[in-house]
Design an enzyme around this catalytic site. Structure first.
Site, PDB file in Angstrom:
ATOM      1  N   HIS A  99       0.575  -1.346   0.030  1.00 29.76           N
ATOM      2  CA  HIS A  99      -0.224   0.011  -0.049  1.00 29.76           C
ATOM      3  C   HIS A  99       0.715   0.723   0.130  1.00 29.76           C
ATOM      4  O   HIS A  99       0.312   1.972  -0.955  1.00 29.76           O
ATOM      5  CB  HIS A  99      -0.964   0.505   1.445  1.00 29.76           C
ATOM      6  CG  HIS A  99      -1.744   1.125   2.006  1.00 29.76           C
ATOM      7  ND1 HIS A  99      -2.465   1.602   0.608  1.00 29.76           N
ATOM      8  CD2 HIS A  99      -1.066   2.782   1.897  1.00 29.76           C
ATOM      9  CE1 HIS A  99      -2.984   2.650   0.932  1.00 29.76           C
ATOM     10  NE2 HIS A  99      -2.226   3.426   1.720  1.00 29.76           N
ATOM     11  N   GLU A 100       1.624   1.317   0.678  1.00 35.04           N
ATOM     12  CA  GLU A 100       2.743   2.137   0.699  1.00 35.04           C
ATOM     13  C   GLU A 100       3.218   2.715  -0.386  1.00 35.04           C
ATOM     14  O   GLU A 100       3.615   3.714  -1.146  1.00 35.04           O
ATOM     15  CB  GLU A 100       3.665   2.583   2.061  1.00 35.04           C
ATOM     16  CG  GLU A 100       2.908   2.266   3.321  1.00 35.04           C
ATOM     17  CD  GLU A 100       1.980   3.267   3.649  1.00 35.04           C
ATOM     18  OE1 GLU A 100       2.031   4.391   3.314  1.00 35.04           O
ATOM     19  OE2 GLU A 100       1.062   2.920   4.678  1.00 35.04           O
ATOM     20  N   HIS A 103       2.010   4.339  -2.629  1.00 36.29           N
ATOM     21  CA  HIS A 103       1.704   6.362  -2.614  1.00 36.29           C
ATOM     22  C   HIS A 103       2.926   6.656  -3.674  1.00 36.29           C
ATOM     23  O   HIS A 103       2.934   7.405  -4.242  1.00 36.29           O
ATOM     24  CB  HIS A 103       1.498   6.454  -1.756  1.00 36.29           C
ATOM     25  CG  HIS A 103       0.530   6.446  -0.485  1.00 36.29           C
ATOM     26  ND1 HIS A 103      -0.074   7.124  -0.998  1.00 36.29           N
ATOM     27  CD2 HIS A 103       0.602   5.549   0.359  1.00 36.29           C
ATOM     28  CE1 HIS A 103      -1.721   6.369   0.191  1.00 36.29           C
ATOM     29  NE2 HIS A 103      -0.995   5.990   0.857  1.00 36.29           N
ATOM     30  N   HIS A 107       2.878   8.925  -6.905  1.00 41.93           N
ATOM     31  CA  HIS A 107       3.820  10.075  -6.831  1.00 41.93           C
ATOM     32  C   HIS A 107       4.310  10.063  -8.271  1.00 41.93           C
ATOM     33  O   HIS A 107       4.837  11.256  -8.729  1.00 41.93           O
ATOM     34  CB  HIS A 107       4.845  10.271  -5.619  1.00 41.93           C
ATOM     35  CG  HIS A 107       5.995  11.467  -5.403  1.00 41.93           C
ATOM     36  ND1 HIS A 107       6.693  11.090  -5.071  1.00 41.93           N
ATOM     37  CD2 HIS A 107       5.938  12.390  -6.330  1.00 41.93           C
ATOM     38  CE1 HIS A 107       7.524  12.682  -5.073  1.00 41.93           C
ATOM     39  NE2 HIS A 107       7.083  13.413  -5.369  1.00 41.93           N
TER      40      HIS A 107
END
Length: 226
Positions: A99-100, A103, A107
Site C-alpha cells: 500500500h505504501e 503512494h 508520486h
C-alpha cells in the site's frame, strides 16, 4: 430535536465509529499478522520488488519504530515501514508495505489527487493550527466574524481529508492488483489482503466523516446567530 442537538448526536455517532475503526484496523492487522504469506515474502521484500518492477530503483525503504507507523515520504522519496511490517512475512506485512509503495507509484505518475494534496498541504498546516483558536475565540466573545474565518480555515482541513480518501483507496487498489498479477500473494490470500486494506481505509473514512459533520455544525451555529 433541534438542528444543533441533531448534529451533536451525529458527531457522537461518528466519533464512536472512529474509535471502532481504530480498533478494527489494529485487530485486523494483528489477526493477519499471525498468517504467513505462502511465498514467504517479508514486507521489505514485497515493497522492494514492487518498487523495482515500477522503475523506482532509487526509492529506499527504511524501518521505523512504532506500530502502524508506515508511510511514504514524498519530500525525501522514501518508503518507511514499521519494524513488524519491514521484517515479517505475514499477510498484514506485505499488504501494508505494498500500500505504501502504491503512494510512491502515485508520486511517480503524478496522480492528480496526490499532487493536489501535496500542493495544499502547507495551507492546510497553517489553517488547521489557527482554526480552533478562531472558533473558540469567536464563540466566547460572540464575534461572528472570527467564527466565519474559523469556519473557512476549518473547511480547508476538511477538504484535505476528503481529498485523502481517493488517494488512499487508489493506493490500495494499485497494491492489490500488483500483488496478484506479480505473484506476491496467491488467489486464496486475497481475502486477507482485502480485509487488512479495507480496515485501514475505514479509519480515513471515519475521520473525514467526523470533520465534515463538525463543519456542518459550525455552519449551522453561525447561520443561527447571523
Amino acid at each position: 430535536m433541534s438542528f444543533n442537538n441533531g448534529m451533536f448526536v451525529l458527531i457522537i455517532v461518528a466519533f464512536v465509529l472512529s474509535l471502532w475503526a481504530q480498533f478494527r484496523v489494529k485487530s485486523t492487522f494483528n489477526r493477519w499478522s499471525d498468517v504467513k504469506n505462502l511465498n514467504g515474502m517479508t514486507g521489505y521484500d514485497a515493497a522492494r520488488h514492487m518498487l523495482d518492477s515500477n522503475g523506482l530503483h532509487d526509492v529506499p525503504i527504511e524501518p521505523v519504530r512504532g506500530a502502524l507507523s508506515d508511510h511514504y515520504d514524498p519530500i525525501n522519496r522514501v518508503v518507511r515501514l514499521s519494524e513488524p511490517v519491514y521484517y515479517e512475512n505475514s499477510i498484514s506485512a506485505v499488504s501494508v508495505a505494498c500500500h505504501e509503495v502504491g503512494h510512491a507509484i502515485q508520486h511517480k505518475e503524478s496522480y492528480p489527487m496526490l499532487a493536489l494534496r501535496h500542493r495544499i498541504f502547507p495551507i492546510v498546516n497553517f489553517a488547521s493550527g489557527l482554526a480552533p483558536f478562531l472558533l473558540i475565540a469567536g464563540f466566547i466573545f460572540n464575534a461572528m466574524n472570527l467564527v466565519g474565518i474559523g469556519i473557512i480555515f476549518f473547511s480547508v482541513t476538511v477538504a484535505f481529508q476528503l481529498i485523502t480518501l481517493p488517494v488512499e483507496f487508489n493506493a490500495s487498489n494499485r497494491a492489490r492488483e500488483i500483488m496478484v498479477s506479480e505473484g506476491y500473494i496467491r488467489n486464496e490470500e486475497e481475502r486477507g489482503v482485502a480485509k487488512v486494506l479495507n480496515a485501514a481505509a475505514l479509519t480515513y473514512v471515519a475521520a473525514a466523516l467526523i470533520s465534515l459533520l463538525e463543519l456542518v455544525r459550525y455552519i449551522g451555529i453561525f447561520n443561527s446567530r447571523d
